[in-house]
Design a protein around this motif. Structure first.
Motif, PDB file in Angstrom:
ATOM      1  N   GLU A  40      -3.512 -19.907  32.401  1.00 43.72           N
ATOM      2  CA  GLU A  40      -4.144 -18.800  33.115  1.00 43.72           C
ATOM      3  C   GLU A  40      -4.919 -17.862  32.198  1.00 43.72           C
ATOM      4  O   GLU A  40      -5.595 -16.962  32.673  1.00 43.72           O
ATOM      5  N   GLU A  90      -2.123 -11.972  32.650  1.00 44.64           N
ATOM      6  CA  GLU A  90      -2.942 -10.764  32.703  1.00 44.64           C
ATOM      7  C   GLU A  90      -2.378  -9.688  31.778  1.00 44.64           C
ATOM      8  O   GLU A  90      -3.114  -9.005  31.067  1.00 44.64           O
ATOM      9  N   LEU A 100       7.138 -10.920  37.208  1.00 44.51           N
ATOM     10  CA  LEU A 100       5.761 -11.395  37.247  1.00 44.51           C
ATOM     11  C   LEU A 100       5.685 -12.923  37.281  1.00 44.51           C
ATOM     12  O   LEU A 100       6.449 -13.612  36.635  1.00 44.51           O
ATOM     13  N   LYS A 101       4.721 -13.412  38.034  1.00 44.21           N
ATOM     14  CA  LYS A 101       4.405 -14.838  38.021  1.00 44.21           C
ATOM     15  C   LYS A 101       3.572 -15.139  36.775  1.00 44.21           C
ATOM     16  O   LYS A 101       3.038 -14.229  36.135  1.00 44.21           O
ATOM     17  N   GLN A 135       0.597 -16.141  36.349  1.00 43.94           N
ATOM     18  CA  GLN A 135      -0.751 -15.573  36.405  1.00 43.94           C
ATOM     19  C   GLN A 135      -0.741 -14.102  36.044  1.00 43.94           C
ATOM     20  O   GLN A 135      -1.629 -13.612  35.343  1.00 43.94           O
ATOM     21  N   ASP A 136       0.258 -13.361  36.549  1.00 43.78           N
ATOM     22  CA  ASP A 136       0.341 -11.934  36.277  1.00 43.78           C
ATOM     23  C   ASP A 136       0.788 -11.669  34.839  1.00 43.78           C
ATOM     24  O   ASP A 136       0.317 -10.728  34.203  1.00 43.78           O
ATOM     25  N   TYR A 152       8.756  -7.364  32.481  1.00 44.50           N
ATOM     26  CA  TYR A 152       7.804  -8.177  33.243  1.00 44.50           C
ATOM     27  C   TYR A 152       8.470  -9.357  33.945  1.00 44.50           C
ATOM     28  O   TYR A 152       7.801 -10.305  34.352  1.00 44.50           O
ATOM     29  N   GLU A 186      -1.218  -1.978  38.286  1.00 39.79           N
ATOM     30  CA  GLU A 186      -1.683  -3.258  38.823  1.00 39.79           C
ATOM     31  C   GLU A 186      -2.007  -3.081  40.296  1.00 39.79           C
ATOM     32  O   GLU A 186      -1.137  -2.772  41.105  1.00 39.79           O
ATOM     33  N   ARG A 199       2.551  -0.798  35.505  1.00 37.84           N
ATOM     34  CA  ARG A 199       2.861  -1.910  34.606  1.00 37.84           C
ATOM     35  C   ARG A 199       2.987  -1.470  33.161  1.00 37.84           C
ATOM     36  O   ARG A 199       3.506  -2.213  32.336  1.00 37.84           O
ATOM     37  N   ARG A 231      -4.390  -8.620  41.212  1.00 34.88           N
ATOM     38  CA  ARG A 231      -3.856  -8.756  39.859  1.00 34.88           C
ATOM     39  C   ARG A 231      -4.703  -8.024  38.828  1.00 34.88           C
ATOM     40  O   ARG A 231      -4.625  -8.274  37.637  1.00 34.88           O
ATOM     41  N   ARG A 232      -5.530  -7.097  39.297  1.00 42.40           N
ATOM     42  CA  ARG A 232      -6.337  -6.311  38.376  1.00 42.40           C
ATOM     43  C   ARG A 232      -5.520  -5.137  37.864  1.00 42.40           C
ATOM     44  O   ARG A 232      -4.796  -4.488  38.610  1.00 42.40           O
ATOM     45  N   ARG A 233      -5.662  -4.829  36.588  1.00 43.92           N
ATOM     46  CA  ARG A 233      -4.970  -3.695  35.979  1.00 43.92           C
ATOM     47  C   ARG A 233      -5.979  -2.608  35.683  1.00 43.92           C
ATOM     48  O   ARG A 233      -6.977  -2.859  34.996  1.00 43.92           O
TER      49      ARG A 233
END
Length: 425
Positions: free
Chosen positions: A216, A188, A181-182, A184-185, A178, A46, A23, A50-52
């Motif tokens: 979010e 993040e 990405l949704k 939520q993402d 990006y 990622e 990402r 959804r953790r980076r």
């Protein structure tokens, strides 16, 4: 390897199992060997959930054929940018720089950056893909005009200003990176940016996307963004947000600022938020949304299904249809009952919803505590509950996601998934 191409690339361990997706690229712009080009120190990857996380470039054994291969050990602690580190996609894309043409300085913006593997094994930034002839006007105007200029690939030493954050940047290239990405993402990703860059990205997003993203974000981030926006746009964003989220955000503002924004909103939208602000945040009234799906008893099941399948209806809100006497906007006439979406799917489309009400779903009062609401949801195995006043009129609905927001620690959005710091992938 151009960073825009690297972004989104799958990351695999030596056994061929996918770890996540790239990402961003982390570089250091200063240091003893900076004259050889900024050194790449790692990748932001990622992983599921959804953790980076941060993967040091020394753990990368290959970047080729559309994939990144790493060694087997990855630290699963959430990525946090350190002093001296710079995100290529997040901070260098769209940066305003100066190039020289016939001895004259020409403004430009960075659209992509190339990184090369050196003989010593280091990866370094070596070339910039820039668009020339872009003026230095406001960021939002820049975002609209930037594609008119000529593009050129230059060595780093041919460009001035890459190391300087300078004035406001556009965010077009960042958002293009990006685009898959949704909300939520994207939230993040935005959370990992500096406050200055977060504000610039917020300026570039359309109202609906920004509203979705702000729902979010952690409270501090969305309050920071809202207070950065011009008052008129801040009011527009609050109108687009879910009423309960907008109310939570307004509640964190000084009373005079609250009133200023409410005055700028459409009267009907402002009225809903004013009503929600009168309830304590840990009660059903403070948790509820004022926009549930409402129908009269004579409406057909087909009409109900058409309403719940609308894209803008949150899944938890769509789980129950509330049947009331007129009027059918909160606060409504008396609540007759509720129908679960599964029941709607099992019955003939022409049948009226008033004939299939679930008698076991009891409403809660707006003063019901968080504990009472939680127990009611658990008792009925539901993801939403109606909220009614003393006369039985429907005021709104409480959904399980809003309950979880209040049960989980305040920083849960920032700490999500940090149960395992080190994982052998």
């Amino acid at each position: 390897m151009f960073v825009a191409r690297l972004n989104g690339m799958s990351v695999f361990d030596p056994l061929g199992d996918e770890v996540g997706r790239v990402r961003d690229v982390v570089v250091t712009l200063t240091g003893r060997a900076a004259h050889h080009g900024p050194r790449v120190i790692g990748l932001v990857v990622e992983v599921p959930g959804r953790r980076r996380v941060f993967v040091p470039i020394t753990r990368v054994t290959s970047i080729d054929a559309g994939q990144v291969i790493t060694t087997g050990l990855v630290n699963m602690r959430r990525f946090q940018q350190r002093p001296g580190e710079t995100l290529v996609v997040g901070e260098l894309f769209d940066r305003r720089v100066t190039v020289h043409e016939d001895g004259e300085p020409v403004p430009a913006v960075v659209e992509d950056i190339a990184m090369d593997l050196q003989r010593g094994g280091d990866w370094r930034l070596t070339k910039l893909f820039v668009r020339k002839g872009v003026d230095t006007g406001p960021a939002r105007g820049l975002r609209l005009r930037r594609r008119r200029g000529e593009t050129v690939l230059l060595d780093l030493e041919e460009v001035e200003g890459l190391h300087d954050a300078g004035p406001a940047q556009a965010a077009t290239a960042l958002l293009e990176a990006y685009e898959d990405l949704k909300p939520q993402d994207l939230a993040e990703a935005i959370h990992d940016l500096s406050p200055k860059r977060r504000a610039e990205v917020a300026d570039a997003l359309d109202d609906e996307t920004l509203a979705d993203v702000m729902e979010e974000l952690p409270d501090d981030d969305r309050l920071e963004i809202l207070t950065h926006l011009p008052s008129e746009r801040a009011a527009d964003i609050l109108e687009v947000m879910q009423p309960d989220d907008a109310t939570d955000l307004l509640a964190d503002l000084p009373v005079d600022t609250q009133e200023q924004l409410l005055q700028l909103m459409e009267p009907d939208e402002a009225a809903d938020l004013r009503r929600l602000l009168t309830y304590d945040e840990d009660t059903a009234g403070g948790l509820m949304t004022t926009e549930p799906v409402i129908l009269g008893p004579e409406a057909s099941i087909a009409e109900a299904l058409a309403l719940v399948r609308r894209e803008e209806v949150h899944p938890a809100v769509a789980s129950l249809v509330y049947v009331t006497r007129p009027p059918h906007e909160t606060p409504t006439g008396r609540l007759l009952g509720s129908v679960h979406i599964q029941r709607l799917l099992r019955e003939p489309p022409h049948q009226p919803v008033g004939s299939i009400l679930d008698p076991e779903i009891d409403p809660v009062s707006p003063d019901a505590s968080l504990g009472e609401v939680t127990r009611a949801l658990a008792t009925y195995n539901l993801v939403a509950l109606p909220v009614t006043d003393g006369e039985g009129r429907l005021l709104g609905a409480v959904t399980v996601d809003d309950v979880l927001d209040h049960i989980l620690p305040d920083d849960w959005r920032e700490d999500r998934g940090e149960l395992t710091e080190v994982s052998d992938v």
